[in-house]
Design a protein around this motif. Structure first.
Motif, PDB file in Angstrom:
ATOM      1  N   PRO A  49      -1.254   1.371   6.684  1.00 53.33           N
ATOM      2  CA  PRO A  49      -2.697   0.760   6.112  1.00 53.33           C
ATOM      3  C   PRO A  49      -2.444  -0.705   6.077  1.00 53.33           C
ATOM      4  O   PRO A  49      -1.525  -1.428   5.980  1.00 53.33           O
ATOM      5  CB  PRO A  49      -2.612   1.475   4.806  1.00 53.33           C
ATOM      6  CG  PRO A  49      -1.318   1.658   4.400  1.00 53.33           C
ATOM      7  CD  PRO A  49      -0.513   1.959   5.676  1.00 53.33           C
ATOM      8  N   THR A  50      -3.573  -1.329   6.136  1.00 51.23           N
ATOM      9  CA  THR A  50      -3.904  -2.952   5.887  1.00 51.23           C
ATOM     10  C   THR A  50      -4.869  -2.955   4.983  1.00 51.23           C
ATOM     11  O   THR A  50      -5.688  -2.100   4.636  1.00 51.23           O
ATOM     12  CB  THR A  50      -4.282  -3.425   6.997  1.00 51.23           C
ATOM     13  OG1 THR A  50      -5.275  -3.192   7.500  1.00 51.23           O
ATOM     14  CG2 THR A  50      -3.133  -3.346   8.277  1.00 51.23           C
ATOM     15  N   TYR A  51      -5.258  -4.188   4.381  1.00 57.41           N
ATOM     16  CA  TYR A  51      -6.369  -4.601   3.550  1.00 57.41           C
ATOM     17  C   TYR A  51      -7.691  -4.121   4.352  1.00 57.41           C
ATOM     18  O   TYR A  51      -8.624  -3.496   3.692  1.00 57.41           O
ATOM     19  CB  TYR A  51      -6.214  -5.803   3.016  1.00 57.41           C
ATOM     20  CG  TYR A  51      -7.472  -6.379   2.005  1.00 57.41           C
ATOM     21  CD1 TYR A  51      -7.217  -5.476   0.745  1.00 57.41           C
ATOM     22  CD2 TYR A  51      -8.412  -6.903   2.298  1.00 57.41           C
ATOM     23  CE1 TYR A  51      -8.212  -5.903  -0.055  1.00 57.41           C
ATOM     24  CE2 TYR A  51      -9.457  -7.317   1.362  1.00 57.41           C
ATOM     25  CZ  TYR A  51      -9.267  -6.638   0.111  1.00 57.41           C
ATOM     26  OH  TYR A  51     -10.104  -6.745  -0.907  1.00 57.41           O
ATOM     27  N   ARG A  52      -7.891  -4.492   5.461  1.00 55.13           N
ATOM     28  CA  ARG A  52      -9.116  -4.032   6.092  1.00 55.13           C
ATOM     29  C   ARG A  52      -9.146  -2.773   6.895  1.00 55.13           C
ATOM     30  O   ARG A  52     -10.240  -2.239   7.008  1.00 55.13           O
ATOM     31  CB  ARG A  52      -9.371  -5.046   7.259  1.00 55.13           C
ATOM     32  CG  ARG A  52      -9.343  -6.496   6.843  1.00 55.13           C
ATOM     33  CD  ARG A  52      -9.525  -7.256   8.087  1.00 55.13           C
ATOM     34  NE  ARG A  52      -9.202  -8.616   7.772  1.00 55.13           N
ATOM     35  CZ  ARG A  52     -10.381  -9.850   7.294  1.00 55.13           C
ATOM     36  NH1 ARG A  52     -11.378  -9.588   7.149  1.00 55.13           N
ATOM     37  NH2 ARG A  52      -9.862 -10.922   7.011  1.00 55.13           N
ATOM     38  N   ASN A  53      -7.930  -2.055   6.600  1.00 54.01           N
ATOM     39  CA  ASN A  53      -8.109  -0.536   7.040  1.00 54.01           C
ATOM     40  C   ASN A  53      -7.120   0.299   6.068  1.00 54.01           C
ATOM     41  O   ASN A  53      -6.122   0.616   6.625  1.00 54.01           O
ATOM     42  CB  ASN A  53      -7.618  -0.321   8.579  1.00 54.01           C
ATOM     43  CG  ASN A  53      -7.750   0.729   9.118  1.00 54.01           C
ATOM     44  OD1 ASN A  53      -8.774   1.628   8.627  1.00 54.01           O
ATOM     45  ND2 ASN A  53      -7.363   1.307  10.118  1.00 54.01           N
ATOM     46  N   ILE A  54      -7.540   0.156   5.018  1.00 55.34           N
ATOM     47  CA  ILE A  54      -6.625   0.645   3.880  1.00 55.34           C
ATOM     48  C   ILE A  54      -6.465   2.187   4.044  1.00 55.34           C
ATOM     49  O   ILE A  54      -5.702   2.987   3.334  1.00 55.34           O
ATOM     50  CB  ILE A  54      -6.921   0.326   2.266  1.00 55.34           C
ATOM     51  CG1 ILE A  54      -5.819   0.576   1.476  1.00 55.34           C
ATOM     52  CG2 ILE A  54      -8.119   0.951   1.953  1.00 55.34           C
ATOM     53  CD1 ILE A  54      -5.909  -0.439   0.456  1.00 55.34           C
ATOM     54  N   MET A  55      -7.517   2.926   4.570  1.00 54.03           N
ATOM     55  CA  MET A  55      -7.715   4.444   4.717  1.00 54.03           C
ATOM     56  C   MET A  55      -7.564   5.077   3.387  1.00 54.03           C
ATOM     57  O   MET A  55      -8.239   4.975   2.650  1.00 54.03           O
ATOM     58  CB  MET A  55      -6.512   4.827   5.586  1.00 54.03           C
ATOM     59  CG  MET A  55      -6.795   4.209   7.140  1.00 54.03           C
ATOM     60  SD  MET A  55      -5.446   4.503   8.403  1.00 54.03           S
ATOM     61  CE  MET A  55      -4.252   3.308   8.157  1.00 54.03           C
ATOM     62  N   LYS A  92      -1.720   8.568   5.795  1.00 55.44           N
ATOM     63  CA  LYS A  92      -1.933   7.840   7.108  1.00 55.44           C
ATOM     64  C   LYS A  92      -0.702   6.507   7.179  1.00 55.44           C
ATOM     65  O   LYS A  92      -0.948   6.061   6.024  1.00 55.44           O
ATOM     66  CB  LYS A  92      -3.440   7.505   7.237  1.00 55.44           C
ATOM     67  CG  LYS A  92      -4.087   8.608   7.422  1.00 55.44           C
ATOM     68  CD  LYS A  92      -5.750   8.366   7.465  1.00 55.44           C
ATOM     69  CE  LYS A  92      -6.444   9.577   7.519  1.00 55.44           C
ATOM     70  NZ  LYS A  92      -8.035   9.288   7.561  1.00 55.44           N
ATOM     71  N   TYR A 140       0.783  -1.196  -0.026  1.00 53.00           N
ATOM     72  CA  TYR A 140       0.091   0.088   0.055  1.00 53.00           C
ATOM     73  C   TYR A 140       0.905   1.361  -0.064  1.00 53.00           C
ATOM     74  O   TYR A 140       1.949   1.420   0.878  1.00 53.00           O
ATOM     75  CB  TYR A 140      -0.931   0.013   1.102  1.00 53.00           C
ATOM     76  CG  TYR A 140      -1.648  -1.387   1.685  1.00 53.00           C
ATOM     77  CD1 TYR A 140      -2.588  -1.776   0.579  1.00 53.00           C
ATOM     78  CD2 TYR A 140      -1.067  -2.043   2.531  1.00 53.00           C
ATOM     79  CE1 TYR A 140      -3.121  -2.858   0.965  1.00 53.00           C
ATOM     80  CE2 TYR A 140      -1.880  -3.252   2.667  1.00 53.00           C
ATOM     81  CZ  TYR A 140      -2.843  -3.749   1.898  1.00 53.00           C
ATOM     82  OH  TYR A 140      -3.387  -4.790   2.309  1.00 53.00           O
ATOM     83  N   GLN A 187      -8.521   3.174  -3.124  1.00 49.85           N
ATOM     84  CA  GLN A 187      -7.772   1.650  -2.908  1.00 49.85           C
ATOM     85  C   GLN A 187      -7.714   1.036  -3.988  1.00 49.85           C
ATOM     86  O   GLN A 187      -6.497   0.422  -4.253  1.00 49.85           O
ATOM     87  CB  GLN A 187      -8.831   0.873  -2.276  1.00 49.85           C
ATOM     88  CG  GLN A 187      -8.008  -0.548  -1.893  1.00 49.85           C
ATOM     89  CD  GLN A 187      -9.040  -1.388  -0.905  1.00 49.85           C
ATOM     90  OE1 GLN A 187     -10.022  -1.010  -0.742  1.00 49.85           O
ATOM     91  NE2 GLN A 187      -8.602  -2.589  -0.752  1.00 49.85           N
TER      92      GLN A 187
END
Length: 127
Positions: free
Chosen positions: A27-33, A24, A19, A70
């Motif tokens: 980031p993660t896949y579930r919380n890509i922001m 921010k 990402y 995303q």
């Protein structure tokens, strides 16, 4: 699948899913922001050029429709030469303004490696 196809390309040393492009952190896949899913491609410039990387990218990618942050289409550059090559490739894809191309061209920013299940995703689904 781009990761698999790039991995098979002569001169590509490594390709990592992750990402980037956001402000921010972590980031993660579930919380890509505000980040974008991307590939970090390490390549040997004595074997393959940045322009050839862009050519491979454009052969497997059709950025003719707008996408969410995303999944947006973007090319990240690390110097002016790469920026110019990326802008030229986007212009070429748009056939000199005849077709709308949705590709952002931006300087490289922090890159966060994606979760392990995203690395070589297609190969994991097949096996």
């Amino acid at each position: 699948h781009p990761q698999r196809d790039f991995r098979r390309t002569a001169g590509v040393v490594d390709i990592i899913v992750g990402y980037t492009g956001g402000k921010k952190k972590n980031p993660t896949y579930r919380n890509i922001m505000d980040a974008t899913e991307a590939f970090l491609i390490e390549f040997d410039p004595t074997v393959i050029t940045y322009e050839e990387i862009l050519e491979h990218w454009s052969d497997m990618h059709a950025p003719f429709y707008p996408s969410s942050c995303q999944y947006r289409s973007a090319i990240f550059f690390s110097n002016e030469e790469q920026r110019d090559a990326a802008k030229s490739k986007v212009e070429e894809l748009g056939k000199g303004g005849q077709r709308k191309v949705y590709v952002d061209v931006e300087p490289v920013s922090a890159f966060y490696r994606a979760e392990e299940y995203h690395q070589d995703f297609l190969d994991k689904q097949i096996s």
